[in-house]
Motif scaffolding. Structure first.
Motif, PDB file in Angstrom:
ATOM      1  N   SER A   1       0.829  -1.211   0.000  1.00  0.00           N
ATOM      2  CA  SER A   1       0.000   0.000   0.000  1.00  0.00           C
ATOM      3  C   SER A   1       0.858   1.254   0.000  1.00  0.00           C
ATOM      4  CB  SER A   1      -0.924   0.016   1.217  1.00  0.00           C
ATOM      5  OG  SER A   1      -0.165  -0.061   2.423  1.00  0.00           O
ATOM      6  N   ALA A   2       2.088   1.141   0.494  1.00  0.00           N
ATOM      7  CA  ALA A   2       3.015   2.271   0.526  1.00  0.00           C
ATOM      8  C   ALA A   2       4.416   1.728   0.764  1.00  0.00           C
ATOM      9  CB  ALA A   2       2.640   3.261   1.628  1.00  0.00           C
TER      10      ALA A   2
ATOM     11  N   ASP B   1       4.718   6.698  -2.415  1.00  0.00           N
ATOM     12  CA  ASP B   1       3.853   6.003  -3.367  1.00  0.00           C
ATOM     13  C   ASP B   1       4.584   4.790  -3.938  1.00  0.00           C
ATOM     14  OD1 ASP B   1       2.794   5.610  -6.344  1.00  0.00           O
ATOM     15  OD2 ASP B   1       1.219   6.616  -5.205  1.00  0.00           O
TER      16      ASP B   1
ATOM     17  N   ASN C   1       4.065   3.247  -6.840  1.00  0.00           N
ATOM     18  CA  ASN C   1       4.246   3.248  -8.290  1.00  0.00           C
ATOM     19  C   ASN C   1       4.979   4.474  -8.828  1.00  0.00           C
ATOM     20  OD1 ASN C   1       2.726   0.776  -8.696  1.00  0.00           O
ATOM     21  ND2 ASN C   1       0.903   1.978  -8.194  1.00  0.00           N
ATOM     22  N   GLN C   2       4.886   5.601  -8.125  1.00  0.00           N
ATOM     23  CA  GLN C   2       5.513   6.822  -8.596  1.00  0.00           C
ATOM     24  C   GLN C   2       6.745   7.153  -7.755  1.00  0.00           C
ATOM     25  OE1 GLN C   2       4.630   8.473 -11.355  1.00  0.00           O
ATOM     26  NE2 GLN C   2       3.047   6.914 -11.679  1.00  0.00           N
TER      27      GLN C   2
END
Length: 354
Positions: free
Chosen positions: A120-121, A135, A137-138
């Motif tokens: 989730s993080a 994040d 993905n980023q």
């Protein structure tokens, strides 16, 4: 019984992975507190270095934490006896090296437990040891150093474990010795592209290998070759390795299945080897080798043997190419999972003349 044993083992591995992540979390926090002492050393090694190289002057507690994390990583991946040192500190994005050199304070992160799809993080720590959540993905604008098991070392050691296990089970393909009179028949991987290598930014480049499975040319048993693909770093990128993927003299009927896998921090190579061996040998023991069939579904047996979590989240399994044939060309040929596309061409290597 086998399914129950696998479920129990995977549960134990999951517990071990969570415990190792807790160790790595505290190690990352302590490294963040000491980063002013570590950064000059890390800078001298292009921002990627084994932990012992950075901790020679560290306090005994930090050294002990690093040693414990290292041993946990080796045990978690089933690499005892193959490698002594795995843990490293690495800049997650090398493009941010200049920012570090200019004095920007990095965060220090660790690899969370579980498969990447469940994250989730990403938790990291600042110089005061405070957690910062990033994040998945980023990638962040701020530089991030990650403490992790070196994936290149882990894969290289893991492939040795697999090859030894396959050899002990008499399933390892024999090394090729080129004849002085007979051409060597091969298939050359001219081009390959992954649509998704399943790697979050934290983990950097992928570490991919292929399991090439066919039938032994001299007896009714499967035979397997493990092919490393060290160049296959990123998805949505064309690679032209000109690599021999298949040595056809190793296989009967001129047909193989190819299963592509990606090294993952949670893979136990001893367990993976056992699953492969059991799946392949079980099919032959139960039904024999029907000579009327041109090929058996060896790739399917391998895929079915993998834990369900690997398949649903594509953590470690990338794609399968079924029934690749000798002397056939495959241009922009997609795998069964639609994740990899290859161009494969037959090639005869002529014997060298004295």
């Amino acid at each position: 019984m086998r399914n129950q044993a696998v479920i129990v083992l995977l549960a134990l591995l999951g517990t071990a992975s969570a415990q190792a992540a807790d160790q790595d979390r505290e190690l990352a926090r302590q490294l963040a507190l000491q980063q002013k002492n570590l950064l000059p050393l890390l800078s001298n090694q292009e921002f990627q270095a084994p932990l012992p190289n950075l901790l020679q002057k560290a306090n005994p507690r930090l050294k002990r934490q690093a040693a414990d994390a290292n041993q946990a990583a080796i045990s978690r991946q089933g690499l005892e006896g193959e490698v002594k040192q795995l843990m490293q500190l690495r800049l997650a994005n090398q493009e941010q090296a200049d920012a570090l050199k200019q004095g920007v304070e990095p965060l220090i992160a660790y690899v969370p437990s579980g498969d990447e799809q469940s994250w989730s993080a990403i938790e990291a720590f600042d110089t005061a040891g405070n957690p910062v959540y990033l994040d998945v993905n980023q990638p962040p604008a701020r530089p991030v150093l990650v403490v992790e098991a070196d994936p290149v070392k882990a894969k290289n050691a893991g492939l040795k474990v697999m090859r030894k296990a396959l050899a002990a089970a008499e399933l390892q393909a024999a090394p090729m010795a080129q004849s002085s009179t007979t051409p060597l028949k091969t298939s050359i991987l001219k081009k390959i592209r992954l649509s998704d290598d399943q790697e979050p930014w934290l983990l950097g480049a992928a570490e991919v290998y292929a399991v090439v499975a066919g039938v032994n040319p001299s007896r009714d048993e499967p035979v397997v070759d493990i092919v490393d693909m060290p160049y296959l770093d990123y998805d949505n990128t064309d690679y032209s390795p000109n690599q021999i993927l298949v040595y056809w003299d190793r296989y009967r009927w001129g047909a193989v299945d190819v299963v592509m896998m990606e090294q993952d921090d949670n893979v136990n190579y001893k367990e993976l080897s056992a699953l492969l061996i059991e799946a392949l040998k079980l099919g032959f023991t139960a039904g024999g080798v029907p000579e009327a069939l041109p090929f058996l579904d060896l790739g399917g047996r391998i895929v079915k043997a993998l834990p369900d979590s690997w398949m649903t989240n594509n953590d470690d399994y990338l794609d399968t190419f079924y029934t690749l044939e000798q002397d056939q060309s495959y241009h922009q040929y997609p795998g069964a999972a639609g994740n990899a596309v290859i161009t494969l061409e037959p090639k005869e290597i002529q014997p060298t003349r004295p």
